[in-house]
Design an enzyme around this catalytic site. Structure first.
Site, PDB file in Angstrom:
ATOM      1  N   SER A  60      37.896  65.594  31.067  1.00 36.92           N
ATOM      2  CA  SER A  60      39.124  66.360  30.915  1.00 36.92           C
ATOM      3  C   SER A  60      39.046  67.713  31.623  1.00 36.92           C
ATOM      4  CB  SER A  60      39.433  66.511  29.413  1.00 36.92           C
ATOM      5  OG  SER A  60      40.768  66.889  29.209  1.00 36.92           O
ATOM      6  N   ASP A 109      37.449  70.392  45.703  1.00 36.15           N
ATOM      7  CA  ASP A 109      38.573  70.375  46.641  1.00 36.15           C
ATOM      8  C   ASP A 109      38.647  71.654  47.474  1.00 36.15           C
ATOM      9  OD1 ASP A 109      39.229  67.881  45.727  1.00 36.15           O
ATOM     10  OD2 ASP A 109      40.859  68.534  44.423  1.00 36.15           O
ATOM     11  N   LYS A 122      38.904  61.075  32.235  1.00 35.12           N
ATOM     12  CA  LYS A 122      40.088  61.223  31.387  1.00 35.12           C
ATOM     13  C   LYS A 122      41.038  62.226  32.040  1.00 35.12           C
ATOM     14  CE  LYS A 122      41.795  62.243  26.762  1.00 35.12           C
ATOM     15  NZ  LYS A 122      42.833  63.192  27.180  1.00 35.12           N
TER      16      LYS A 122
END
Length: 682
Positions: A459, A470, A484
């Site tokens: 999460s 990224d 998740k």
């Protein structure tokens, strides 16, 4: 393997009473109650279906196709290991396959109660047969005798004779485990007689709410992996969790077949601090301080919770069968119950300096983050300032075991390492997308960064790790994360005007989905590290990827953001050095992976005592050899056995952190991540 049809997770963050329900020897299958649907269940069923159809992220049609899924899941929840029903029973029940949708829509669940009642009677008969097998001691040297412990995908038994054989294996397996634990036949008879009689007693205490919970949870999980129904009792526990204060051992439990299994441990709680309790471990016995152990195999989950929980400062002892171990002999773990305040589980830091080698004078900072609690970013900011004052040259953020928490804190934590920009995208059921951004224009740490994750990082942990990856801001290390990428909402079913004699429960359902700023979802795949560490846990066996009806991975449009440059060549060089360097501890993992995969494919365990003793001896020898190899590497004397206290240096070994540090030093040498606060447009 974690299976999503298991009984809904109940928190045992835990914490009391030491008394167990007395077993009445006279209890039999004839004492089973006749269960009927209660009046409030009609309203509950209608409200649940209405809530899911109206508000769930996933578009739902309550039709025959979904009905068949509900039926299959309901049957599996009643007979997970396929050792109660026969193929004939399943054929008879199949007439109801396409009727569960209508039953739920109308609030009339008579067909579910009929199947559940049949299961109770047949299960009680199975335990009575198990008791009959204890009249004569087993021959534990019968050649080629095996117990098939995983029958989830097996064919249904053709007849009662086949069921009898399955239960003969099971009872003999239980008996052999007790014998290997040092119990003679008389004691084994006594313990198993109590266990099986208690199982029958527990069946006689089944309530209408148990049936309703099972069928509605089957409905919820047939829609999506994180959608669930909570009974009134479990809804109260959920509210207790939200108060963020518990007295107990700090663990979340679930029920799997007849076992109480550790689902997760709370960072900072007694279970986590012991270092001896991990997810997938099974609790088979509980004792209060110096009292005798109570066998809890086959107990209801709420009964085990009551036995484990207790006031701060009291002692509880658990008999644990390790989930990742090849041994079935329980290990005793002694814990002191404590007050657990989730908001106080603060991040902590330390300075890492190798004791020897070329980097012994180079300091790294390590910040361990147990969860994304409120004000986490402020605590981490303080730790960064403290580490800077100690002249660290690189930083490791350790997110292992971090199951997530506040989305806001994931965004704010990311903002400590980037100037500004988006961190995560969130899409709701209507397709609307919003961005969570860092907007302060400040970077609190601009040096080399690595992030250490494992299969239990989930999460919010995945949001932070994905953002760092990224942006090419840091190197992600470790295992593929849980995966998740969904957001849930909790809603009570009761209304202020309700006049029902019994309360209504609540539901939890998915309302949105997370996406990385590169457009890909964290759902299902999680975050795949730049440099993968070996793991006994296969991604197919743990995490979102193995949850039935989990929402799929997909992608949306990439957000507008600038990176710190592409680092493919640097990552490739780091990975090459990593592969050339890993040995010793990592070799142990590779060896364990081979054995684990063989065992996983086999799905059987020997019922021959001499074979099990040989296996136990081999496992103990392997463990002793590894301990002595570790001691030799530490320059410490060898030990003759594992029964005494081992040197503290062994407890401090953390080969994954050590390798993360090695890679961070490689990053320093590469110079690529000596960030100067400038992000490059891409």
């Amino acid at each position: 393997m974690i299976r999503s049809i298991r009984v809904s997770v109940v928190s045992a963050l835990l914490a009391a009473s030491s008394s167990a329900v007395a077993i009445e020897n006279s209890t039999s299958s004839e004492d089973l109650p006749e269960l009927k649907q209660e009046s409030q269940h009609i309203a509950s069923a209608k409200r649940i279906s209405s809530q899911f159809l109206r508000s769930h992220y996933k578009q739902i049609d309550l039709n025959d196709e979904l009905s068949e899924k509900i039926f299959d899941r309901f049957i599996r929840s009643l007979d997970f290991n396929r050792n109660v029903f026969t193929a004939k029973d399943i054929a008879e029940f199949s007439q109801y396959k396409t009727k569960f949708d209508d039953a739920i829509e109308r609030g009339n669940l008579a067909i579910a109660y009929e199947i559940y009642q049949s299961n109770m009677h047949k299960r009680a008969q199975r335990y009575e047969y198990a008791l009959s097998l204890l009249e004569k001691e087993f021959n534990f040297e019968q050649a080629n005798d095996k117990f098939v412990y995983d029958r989830e995908d097996a064919d249904w038994a053709k007849n009662t004779a086949e069921l009898d054989e399955l239960w003969r294996q099971r009872v003999k397996y239980d008996a052999l485990n007790l014998k290997l634990a040092g119990k003679d036949w008389a004691k084994t008879q006594e313990l198993l007689t109590k266990r099986y009689k208690r199982a029958i007693k527990r069946l006689t205490q089944t309530t209408s709410e148990d049936v309703f919970q099972t069928v509605m949870h089957s409905f919820a999980r047939s829609i999506e992996a994180h959608t669930s129904y909570l009974s009134p009792r479990n809804a109260e526990r959920f509210k207790m969790e939200m108060n963020l204060s518990f007295e107990g051992i700090g663990a979340v439990l679930l029920s799997e077949d007849d076992y109480t299994v550790i689902r997760s441990v709370v960072p900072g709680g007694p279970a986590e601090l012991s270092g001896k309790i991990k997810p997938e471990d099974k609790i088979v016995g509980v004792a209060q301080d110096d009292d005798e152990f109570v066998d809890v195999i086959g107990w209801r989950l709420d009964e085990v919770v009551e036995l484990i929980k207790g006031p701060k400062g009291s002692i509880v002892k658990l008999q644990m069968v390790k989930g990742s171990s090849e041994s079935t002999v329980p290990e005793v773990v002694t814990l002191t119950r404590d007050k657990i305040k989730l908001e106080d589980r603060a991040a902590k830091s330390e300075v890492y300096v190798p004791k020897e080698g070329p980097n012994k004078d180079r300091k790294l900072g390590v910040i361990s983050i147990p969860s994304f609690y409120n004000n986490l970013h402020q605590d981490v900011q303080k730790e960064i300032e403290s580490l800077k004052e100690q002249d660290i040259q690189g930083l490791i953020v350790d997110l292992r075991g971090n199951g997530g928490g506040s989305l806001t804190e994931a965004t704010l934590l990311s903002g400590l390492f980037i100037d500004k920009g988006p961190v995560v995208q969130i899409r709701d059921g209507a397709g609307r997308i919003r961005l969570e951004k860092d907007v302060d224009g400040k970077v609190y740490y601009d040096g080399p960064l690595t992030v250490l994750v494992d299969r239990y990082s989930a999460s919010a942990s995945e949001i932070f790790a994905a953002a760092m990856q990224d942006y090419s801001r840091g190197v992600i290390l470790g295992e593929q994360t849980f995966g998740k990428g969904t957001v849930q909402q909790h809603r009570p079913l009761g209304r202020i005007y309700d006049l029902y004699e019994n309360p209504l429960g609540s539901v939890q359902f998915t309302i949105a989905k997370f996406y990385r700023i590169n457009g890909g979802s964290t759902q299902h795949k999680g975050v795949i590290p730049d440099i993968l560490f070996p793991s006994v846990i296969d991604p197919k066996d743990w995490g979102e990827s193995q949850e039935e009806n989990a929402l799929p991975w997909d992608s949306i449009v990439r957000a507008n953001y600038t990176t710190f440059g592409e680092n493919h060549e640097v990552i490739k060089a780091l990975e090459e050095r990593h592969k050339n360097r890993i040995k010793d501890e990592f070799n142990y993992i590779y060896e364990d992976i081979v054995r684990f995969n063989i065992k996983k494919e086999n799905k059987t365990i020997s019922l021959v005592e001499s074979e099990r003793l040989k296996e136990k001896s081999e496992n103990e020898l392997r463990a002793l050899t590894r301990v002595n190899e570790r001691l030799a590497r530490l320059g410490l004397p060898k030990v003759e056995n594992l029964e005494g206290d081992l040197p503290e240096e062994l407890e401090e070994l953390d080969p994954f952190l050590d390798e993360a540090a090695n890679i961070t030093y490689d990053v320093l040498s590469a110079g690529k991540y000596a960030i100067n606060n400038k992000q490059e447009k891409h």
